[in-house]
Design a protein around this motif. Structure first.
Motif, PDB file in Angstrom:
ATOM      1  N   ASN A 284       0.804  -1.219   0.000  1.00  0.00           N
ATOM      2  CA  ASN A 284       0.000   0.000   0.000  1.00  0.00           C
ATOM      3  C   ASN A 284       0.841   1.274   0.000  1.00  0.00           C
ATOM      4  O   ASN A 284       0.297   2.374   0.017  1.00  0.00           O
ATOM      5  N   SER A 285       2.157   1.147   0.026  1.00  0.00           N
ATOM      6  CA  SER A 285       3.030   2.319   0.097  1.00  0.00           C
ATOM      7  C   SER A 285       3.235   2.951  -1.274  1.00  0.00           C
ATOM      8  O   SER A 285       3.333   2.265  -2.289  1.00  0.00           O
ATOM      9  N   ALA A 286       3.337   4.286  -1.251  1.00  0.00           N
ATOM     10  CA  ALA A 286       3.636   5.020  -2.484  1.00  0.00           C
ATOM     11  C   ALA A 286       5.120   5.341  -2.590  1.00  0.00           C
ATOM     12  O   ALA A 286       5.611   5.637  -3.669  1.00  0.00           O
ATOM     13  N   CYS A 287       5.823   5.303  -1.448  1.00  0.00           N
ATOM     14  CA  CYS A 287       7.259   5.565  -1.445  1.00  0.00           C
ATOM     15  C   CYS A 287       7.915   4.728  -0.349  1.00  0.00           C
ATOM     16  O   CYS A 287       7.417   4.670   0.776  1.00  0.00           O
ATOM     17  N   ILE A 288       9.025   4.080  -0.687  1.00  0.00           N
ATOM     18  CA  ILE A 288       9.696   3.162   0.225  1.00  0.00           C
ATOM     19  C   ILE A 288      11.151   3.599   0.372  1.00  0.00           C
ATOM     20  O   ILE A 288      11.839   3.822  -0.628  1.00  0.00           O
ATOM     21  N   LEU A 289      11.610   3.708   1.615  1.00  0.00           N
ATOM     22  CA  LEU A 289      12.997   4.084   1.904  1.00  0.00           C
ATOM     23  C   LEU A 289      13.707   2.906   2.556  1.00  0.00           C
ATOM     24  O   LEU A 289      13.280   2.410   3.596  1.00  0.00           O
ATOM     25  N   LEU A 290      14.791   2.453   1.941  1.00  0.00           N
ATOM     26  CA  LEU A 290      15.637   1.397   2.514  1.00  0.00           C
ATOM     27  C   LEU A 290      16.949   2.031   2.944  1.00  0.00           C
ATOM     28  O   LEU A 290      17.636   2.652   2.135  1.00  0.00           O
ATOM     29  N   TRP A 291      17.318   1.846   4.203  1.00  0.00           N
ATOM     30  CA  TRP A 291      18.519   2.501   4.744  1.00  0.00           C
ATOM     31  C   TRP A 291      19.414   1.439   5.371  1.00  0.00           C
ATOM     32  O   TRP A 291      19.124   0.893   6.428  1.00  0.00           O
ATOM     33  N   GLY A 292      20.516   1.118   4.689  1.00  0.00           N
ATOM     34  CA  GLY A 292      21.452   0.122   5.212  1.00  0.00           C
ATOM     35  C   GLY A 292      20.859  -1.269   5.261  1.00  0.00           C
ATOM     36  O   GLY A 292      21.150  -2.032   6.189  1.00  0.00           O
ATOM     37  N   HIS A 293      20.057  -1.619   4.254  1.00  0.00           N
ATOM     38  CA  HIS A 293      19.317  -2.889   4.295  1.00  0.00           C
ATOM     39  C   HIS A 293      19.368  -3.556   2.929  1.00  0.00           C
ATOM     40  O   HIS A 293      18.760  -3.067   1.977  1.00  0.00           O
ATOM     41  N   THR A 294      20.116  -4.673   2.831  1.00  0.00           N
ATOM     42  CA  THR A 294      20.211  -5.421   1.582  1.00  0.00           C
ATOM     43  C   THR A 294      19.141  -6.513   1.589  1.00  0.00           C
ATOM     44  O   THR A 294      19.372  -7.634   2.045  1.00  0.00           O
TER      45      THR A 294
ATOM     46  N   ARG B  15      -2.145   3.248   7.081  1.00  0.00           N
ATOM     47  CA  ARG B  15      -2.125   2.254   6.007  1.00  0.00           C
ATOM     48  C   ARG B  15      -1.113   2.669   4.934  1.00  0.00           C
ATOM     49  O   ARG B  15      -1.160   3.782   4.426  1.00  0.00           O
ATOM     50  N   GLY B  16      -0.188   1.777   4.619  1.00  0.00           N
ATOM     51  CA  GLY B  16       0.852   2.098   3.669  1.00  0.00           C
ATOM     52  C   GLY B  16       2.096   2.668   4.318  1.00  0.00           C
ATOM     53  O   GLY B  16       3.120   2.845   3.674  1.00  0.00           O
ATOM     54  N   GLY B  17       2.002   2.969   5.628  1.00  0.00           N
ATOM     55  CA  GLY B  17       3.154   3.458   6.381  1.00  0.00           C
ATOM     56  C   GLY B  17       3.700   2.367   7.277  1.00  0.00           C
ATOM     57  O   GLY B  17       3.390   1.185   7.100  1.00  0.00           O
ATOM     58  N   ASN B  18       4.533   2.735   8.236  1.00  0.00           N
ATOM     59  CA  ASN B  18       5.034   1.763   9.210  1.00  0.00           C
ATOM     60  C   ASN B  18       3.965   1.550  10.270  1.00  0.00           C
ATOM     61  O   ASN B  18       3.732   2.427  11.105  1.00  0.00           O
ATOM     62  N   VAL B  19       3.327   0.411  10.218  1.00  0.00           N
ATOM     63  CA  VAL B  19       2.173   0.116  11.076  1.00  0.00           C
ATOM     64  C   VAL B  19       2.605  -0.767  12.237  1.00  0.00           C
ATOM     65  O   VAL B  19       3.352  -1.738  12.052  1.00  0.00           O
ATOM     66  N   ARG B  20       2.142  -0.420  13.432  1.00  0.00           N
ATOM     67  CA  ARG B  20       2.403  -1.242  14.618  1.00  0.00           C
ATOM     68  C   ARG B  20       1.226  -2.189  14.819  1.00  0.00           C
ATOM     69  O   ARG B  20       0.152  -1.773  15.252  1.00  0.00           O
ATOM     70  N   PHE B  21       1.413  -3.431  14.483  1.00  0.00           N
ATOM     71  CA  PHE B  21       0.337  -4.405  14.644  1.00  0.00           C
ATOM     72  C   PHE B  21       0.289  -4.907  16.086  1.00  0.00           C
ATOM     73  O   PHE B  21       1.333  -5.059  16.727  1.00  0.00           O
ATOM     74  N   PRO B  22      -0.910  -5.163  16.609  1.00  0.00           N
ATOM     75  CA  PRO B  22      -1.007  -5.712  17.971  1.00  0.00           C
ATOM     76  C   PRO B  22      -0.327  -7.080  18.033  1.00  0.00           C
ATOM     77  O   PRO B  22      -0.445  -7.879  17.108  1.00  0.00           O
TER      78      PRO B  22
ATOM     79  N   ARG C  72      12.237  15.979  -0.220  1.00  0.00           N
ATOM     80  CA  ARG C  72      11.011  16.438  -0.894  1.00  0.00           C
ATOM     81  C   ARG C  72      10.230  15.280  -1.481  1.00  0.00           C
ATOM     82  O   ARG C  72       9.005  15.229  -1.360  1.00  0.00           O
ATOM     83  N   LEU C  73      10.936  14.346  -2.127  1.00  0.00           N
ATOM     84  CA  LEU C  73      10.251  13.191  -2.713  1.00  0.00           C
ATOM     85  C   LEU C  73       9.589  12.345  -1.642  1.00  0.00           C
ATOM     86  O   LEU C  73       8.413  11.971  -1.755  1.00  0.00           O
ATOM     87  N   PHE C  74      10.332  12.042  -0.568  1.00  0.00           N
ATOM     88  CA  PHE C  74       9.808  11.149   0.462  1.00  0.00           C
ATOM     89  C   PHE C  74       8.626  11.763   1.200  1.00  0.00           C
ATOM     90  O   PHE C  74       7.628  11.088   1.467  1.00  0.00           O
ATOM     91  N   THR C  75       8.707  13.036   1.532  1.00  0.00           N
ATOM     92  CA  THR C  75       7.623  13.675   2.297  1.00  0.00           C
ATOM     93  C   THR C  75       6.396  13.949   1.430  1.00  0.00           C
ATOM     94  O   THR C  75       5.279  13.970   1.949  1.00  0.00           O
ATOM     95  N   ALA C  76       6.599  14.150   0.134  1.00  0.00           N
ATOM     96  CA  ALA C  76       5.471  14.484  -0.745  1.00  0.00           C
ATOM     97  C   ALA C  76       4.745  13.259  -1.261  1.00  0.00           C
ATOM     98  O   ALA C  76       3.588  13.352  -1.680  1.00  0.00           O
ATOM     99  N   THR C  77       5.417  12.101  -1.245  1.00  0.00           N
ATOM    100  CA  THR C  77       4.821  10.884  -1.808  1.00  0.00           C
ATOM    101  C   THR C  77       4.258  10.052  -0.668  1.00  0.00           C
ATOM    102  O   THR C  77       4.982   9.345   0.033  1.00  0.00           O
ATOM    103  N   ARG C  78       2.953  10.147  -0.488  1.00  0.00           N
ATOM    104  CA  ARG C  78       2.299   9.502   0.651  1.00  0.00           C
ATOM    105  C   ARG C  78       1.302   8.457   0.160  1.00  0.00           C
ATOM    106  O   ARG C  78       0.704   8.640  -0.889  1.00  0.00           O
ATOM    107  N   PRO C  79       1.122   7.386   0.964  1.00  0.00           N
ATOM    108  CA  PRO C  79       1.810   7.076   2.221  1.00  0.00           C
ATOM    109  C   PRO C  79       3.212   6.524   1.950  1.00  0.00           C
ATOM    110  O   PRO C  79       3.457   5.914   0.915  1.00  0.00           O
ATOM    111  N   ASN C  80       4.104   6.745   2.885  1.00  0.00           N
ATOM    112  CA  ASN C  80       5.463   6.247   2.731  1.00  0.00           C
ATOM    113  C   ASN C  80       5.848   5.361   3.910  1.00  0.00           C
ATOM    114  O   ASN C  80       5.194   5.369   4.955  1.00  0.00           O
ATOM    115  N   CYS C  81       6.895   4.582   3.717  1.00  0.00           N
ATOM    116  CA  CYS C  81       7.380   3.696   4.784  1.00  0.00           C
ATOM    117  C   CYS C  81       8.893   3.599   4.683  1.00  0.00           C
ATOM    118  O   CYS C  81       9.484   4.002   3.676  1.00  0.00           O
ATOM    119  N   TYR C  82       9.523   3.062   5.718  1.00  0.00           N
ATOM    120  CA  TYR C  82      10.979   2.902   5.678  1.00  0.00           C
ATOM    121  C   TYR C  82      11.377   1.642   6.415  1.00  0.00           C
ATOM    122  O   TYR C  82      10.621   1.093   7.222  1.00  0.00           O
TER     123      TYR C  82
END
Length: 246
Positions: A1-11, A231-238, A189-199
């Motif tokens: 459901n994400s419109a923008c995904i950020l991977l940081w130090g993750h192969t 939804r589409g972001g970093n969700v904390r599931f119970p 700018r890209l990450f904040t403008a493209t919603r929902p986003n996750c990382y």
């Protein structure tokens, strides 16, 4: 459901192949991908932006992200108001948040203190009501009367946060991070403008000598986009109920 995904130090292809497959599907349907890694990981080929940050400088890059976010007001103001401690008044002498029982007249110890910008005086903030009766100021400096007749010089937490972030413009950190200032700005700018986003972050920063502070900066950057737990972001599931292992 994400419109923008950020991977940081993750192969992902090496450590989480099923996630790599889902990210590829998301990109194929139009989601944007941002990769921050010194090396070109397999998903770099599908990324809209690849930032080959110099090893050990991720914290500086994260702080520059925050600098751009605050400078250009790209953060979610409503999320800041409702879900952060940015409006709580900090006693400049002790460095701690003022609580209701410290005020004159006194409130409760489980209440915090804000500066009501509509009424122009300190007010008690109850997390249960999310400040429904007042609106906290997020910048300024005031003298707050305390019990015992003394006064405290106080500032909102967000004001102090901004002061710290102002030390890290991308032009200043570029020689250390290896990332050009215009690329830093384009990424934010890209990450904040493209919603929902996750990382997602992993070993690239999680096992660094300064990993706690790096993670704090990255988490602050993401939280202020306002996409946390959406939804589409970093969700904390119970979590399912389990017996205590002890």
């Amino acid at each position: 459901n994400s419109a923008c995904i950020l991977l940081w130090g993750h192969t992902t292809n090496a450590s989480w192949p099923t996630q790599a497959m889902r990210i590829s599907r998301a990109v194929n349907r139009g989601a944007k991908l941002i990769v921050i890694d010194p090396r070109p990981i397999p998903l770099t080929k599908k990324a809209a932006l690849w930032l080959p940050v110099r090893p050990g400088s991720d914290g500086l890059l994260a702080m520059s992200f925050l600098y751009v976010m605050l400078e250009e007001k790209l953060y979610d103001e409503e999320f800041l108001l409702q879900w952060t401690n940015g409006g709580l008044l900090i006693d400049m002498e002790s460095g701690r948040a003022l609580s209701g029982d410290m005020l004159w007249p006194a409130g409760r110890s489980d209440q915090y203190v804000i500066w009501d910008e509509q009424r122009g005086h300190p007010a008690l903030y109850d997390p249960e009501t999310l400040g429904a009766d007042n609106r906290a100021a997020f910048s300024g400096r005031w003298r707050v009367p305390l019990a015992g007749g003394r006064e405290a010089e106080a500032r909102p937490a967000f004001d102090l946060f901004k002061e710290r972030v102002e030390q890290y413009p991308p032009e200043k950190t570029a020689p250390r991070t290896g990332i050009a200032p215009e690329v830093v700005r384009r990424t934010v700018r890209l990450f904040t403008a493209t919603r929902p986003n996750c990382y997602y972050t992993y070993n690239g920063i999680e096992q660094h000598a300064d990993s706690m502070q790096i993670n704090r900066a990255v988490c602050l950057f993401y939280a202020l986009t306002g996409n946390l737990d959406r939804r589409g972001g970093n969700v904390r599931f119970p979590k399912p109920p389990t017996n205590d292992v002890e």
